[in-house]
Motif scaffolding. Structure first.
Motif, PDB file in Angstrom:
ATOM      1  N   ASP A   1       0.833  -1.208   0.000  1.00 45.39           N
ATOM      2  CA  ASP A   1       0.000   0.000   0.000  1.00 45.39           C
ATOM      3  C   ASP A   1       0.864   1.252   0.000  1.00 45.39           C
ATOM      4  OD1 ASP A   1      -2.194  -1.634   0.071  1.00 45.39           O
ATOM      5  OD2 ASP A   1      -2.526  -1.440   2.231  1.00 45.39           O
ATOM      6  N   LEU A   2       1.940   1.228   0.792  1.00 44.51           N
ATOM      7  CA  LEU A   2       2.840   2.385   0.857  1.00 44.51           C
ATOM      8  C   LEU A   2       3.539   2.606  -0.477  1.00 44.51           C
ATOM      9  CD1 LEU A   2       4.060   4.576   2.640  1.00 44.51           C
ATOM     10  CD2 LEU A   2       5.824   2.942   3.347  1.00 44.51           C
ATOM     11  N   GLU A   3       3.944   1.535  -1.124  1.00 41.06           N
ATOM     12  CA  GLU A   3       4.588   1.656  -2.435  1.00 41.06           C
ATOM     13  C   GLU A   3       3.632   2.260  -3.456  1.00 41.06           C
ATOM     14  OE1 GLU A   3       5.909  -2.265  -3.303  1.00 41.06           O
ATOM     15  OE2 GLU A   3       7.768  -2.101  -2.133  1.00 41.06           O
ATOM     16  N   VAL A   4       2.347   1.853  -3.379  1.00 38.91           N
ATOM     17  CA  VAL A   4       1.342   2.420  -4.292  1.00 38.91           C
ATOM     18  C   VAL A   4       1.183   3.912  -4.039  1.00 38.91           C
ATOM     19  CG1 VAL A   4      -1.110   2.418  -4.893  1.00 38.91           C
ATOM     20  CG2 VAL A   4       0.118   0.254  -4.629  1.00 38.91           C
ATOM     21  N   ARG A   5       1.113   4.298  -2.745  1.00 40.48           N
ATOM     22  CA  ARG A   5       0.960   5.715  -2.397  1.00 40.48           C
ATOM     23  C   ARG A   5       2.171   6.530  -2.843  1.00 40.48           C
ATOM     24  NH1 ARG A   5      -0.445   5.833   3.828  1.00 40.48           N
ATOM     25  NH2 ARG A   5      -0.288   8.071   3.413  1.00 40.48           N
ATOM     26  N   ILE A   6       3.366   5.975  -2.651  1.00 37.93           N
ATOM     27  CA  ILE A   6       4.585   6.675  -3.065  1.00 37.93           C
ATOM     28  C   ILE A   6       4.601   6.850  -4.583  1.00 37.93           C
ATOM     29  CG2 ILE A   6       7.095   6.462  -3.247  1.00 37.93           C
ATOM     30  CD1 ILE A   6       7.070   5.142  -0.493  1.00 37.93           C
ATOM     31  N   SER A   7       4.214   5.782  -5.297  1.00 39.77           N
ATOM     32  CA  SER A   7       4.169   5.868  -6.749  1.00 39.77           C
ATOM     33  C   SER A   7       3.175   6.923  -7.207  1.00 39.77           C
ATOM     34  CB  SER A   7       3.803   4.495  -7.326  1.00 39.77           C
ATOM     35  OG  SER A   7       3.674   4.555  -8.721  1.00 39.77           O
ATOM     36  N   SER A   8       2.000   6.964  -6.531  1.00 42.18           N
ATOM     37  CA  SER A   8       0.984   7.964  -6.880  1.00 42.18           C
ATOM     38  C   SER A   8       1.484   9.375  -6.596  1.00 42.18           C
ATOM     39  CB  SER A   8      -0.296   7.688  -6.088  1.00 42.18           C
ATOM     40  OG  SER A   8      -1.272   8.667  -6.366  1.00 42.18           O
ATOM     41  N   ALA A   9       2.164   9.554  -5.446  1.00 32.44           N
ATOM     42  CA  ALA A   9       2.696  10.872  -5.095  1.00 32.44           C
ATOM     43  C   ALA A   9       3.766  11.315  -6.082  1.00 32.44           C
ATOM     44  CB  ALA A   9       3.262  10.844  -3.676  1.00 32.44           C
ATOM     45  N   GLU A  10       4.618  10.380  -6.491  1.00 33.51           N
ATOM     46  CA  GLU A  10       5.654  10.713  -7.481  1.00 33.51           C
ATOM     47  C   GLU A  10       5.029  11.106  -8.809  1.00 33.51           C
ATOM     48  OE1 GLU A  10       8.042   7.224  -7.570  1.00 33.51           O
ATOM     49  OE2 GLU A  10       9.302   7.836  -5.861  1.00 33.51           O
ATOM     50  N   LYS A  11       3.956  10.406  -9.182  1.00 36.09           N
ATOM     51  CA  LYS A  11       3.270  10.740 -10.434  1.00 36.09           C
ATOM     52  C   LYS A  11       2.664  12.140 -10.360  1.00 36.09           C
ATOM     53  CE  LYS A  11      -0.316   9.075 -13.600  1.00 36.09           C
ATOM     54  NZ  LYS A  11      -1.341   8.015 -13.838  1.00 36.09           N
TER      55      LYS A  11
END
Length: 249
Positions: free
Chosen positions: A93-103
């Motif tokens: 979940d954290l990796e998904v959130r980080i990826s979304s924030a980077e996007k």
């Protein structure tokens, strides 16, 4: 085993009684010694049997303790495996959130890169007082403190909007002699947006105002000194004009 030993003792006792009545005292003593030996042998056998029984009991007790430990370890292992699985899910979940924030960050950077940088901050003059004049004049702010995007033209005193958007403008004017009035217009194209008047009741008098305007590309904004009013400025930048693009529309 224990019943057999008791039977054996009783048999020996019977034999001993018979012998005592038929033999002399020496024979009886001999028989008594034999009996003692037999009794000691029986006690020895009983002691060994008790040790074997106690050893068996101890073995099963240890086996039960090992079983209980195994059950406890299995329970702990299930708990830790469940915790690890939960942590793995939280990591995903954290990796998904980080990826979304980077996007989102990349999108913001892209938007900022595409948006023109428009901002200016100006001082009016080092000459002192301007005015009074017989007609209104466009004020040309000659001291360029910042002029990002070069949207303000110091030769004409006019700001030209490079893109359609919402813009913020603010001005400050000064007069240092109470014999003179200040009178300023802020224009959007040919329309007066606001007018400000003031007269100094003390040695220094400052007036300021600001506004947000929606401008189309190519619209102009400028400041006008009304006749027969005056303003004052010098190297201390008492009279200034500032503006910048808030966001595109």
């Amino acid at each position: 085993m224990r019943g057999f030993a008791v039977f054996h003792i009783l048999l020996l006792c019977q034999c001993w009684t018979w012998a005592h009545s038929k033999a002399d005292n020496d024979a009886a003593q001999t028989l008594d010694q034999g009996l003692q030996v037999e009794i000691q042998g029986v006690e020895t056998n009983q002691s060994e049997s008790t040790k074997q029984t106690n050893g068996t009991v101890d073995f099963w007790a240890e086996l039960k303790e090992l079983r209980d430990m195994t059950i406890e370890l299995k329970t702990d292992l299930k708990h830790y495996l469940s915790r690890i699985e939960k942590l793995e899910q939280e990591k995903l979940d954290l990796e998904v959130r980080i990826s979304s924030a980077e996007k989102e960050m990349e999108e913001i950077k892209s938007e900022n890169a595409d948006q023109p940088k428009v901002a200016f901050s100006l001082g009016l003059t080092n000459a002192g007082r301007l005015g009074p004049y017989n007609t209104d004049i466009t004020l040309r702010f000659s001291k360029i403190l910042k002029n990002y995007g070069q949207a303000y033209n110091p030769d004409t005193g006019v700001f030209t909007a490079p893109v359609r958007g919402a813009y913020y403008f603010r001005f400050t004017f000064c007069e240092i002699n109470n014999a003179h009035w200040m009178g300023i217009h802020l224009y959007h194209n040919s329309k007066i947006i606001m007018t400000n008047y003031d007269r100094s009741n003390t040695y220094y008098e400052i007036m300021s105002n600001g506004v947000i305007l929606e401008l189309e590309r190519g619209d102009v904004v400028y400041m006008v000194l009304q006749a027969p009013y005056t303003v004052y400025d010098d190297h201390r930048n008492y009279s200034t004009f500032t503006g910048f693009l808030l966001f595109q529309l």
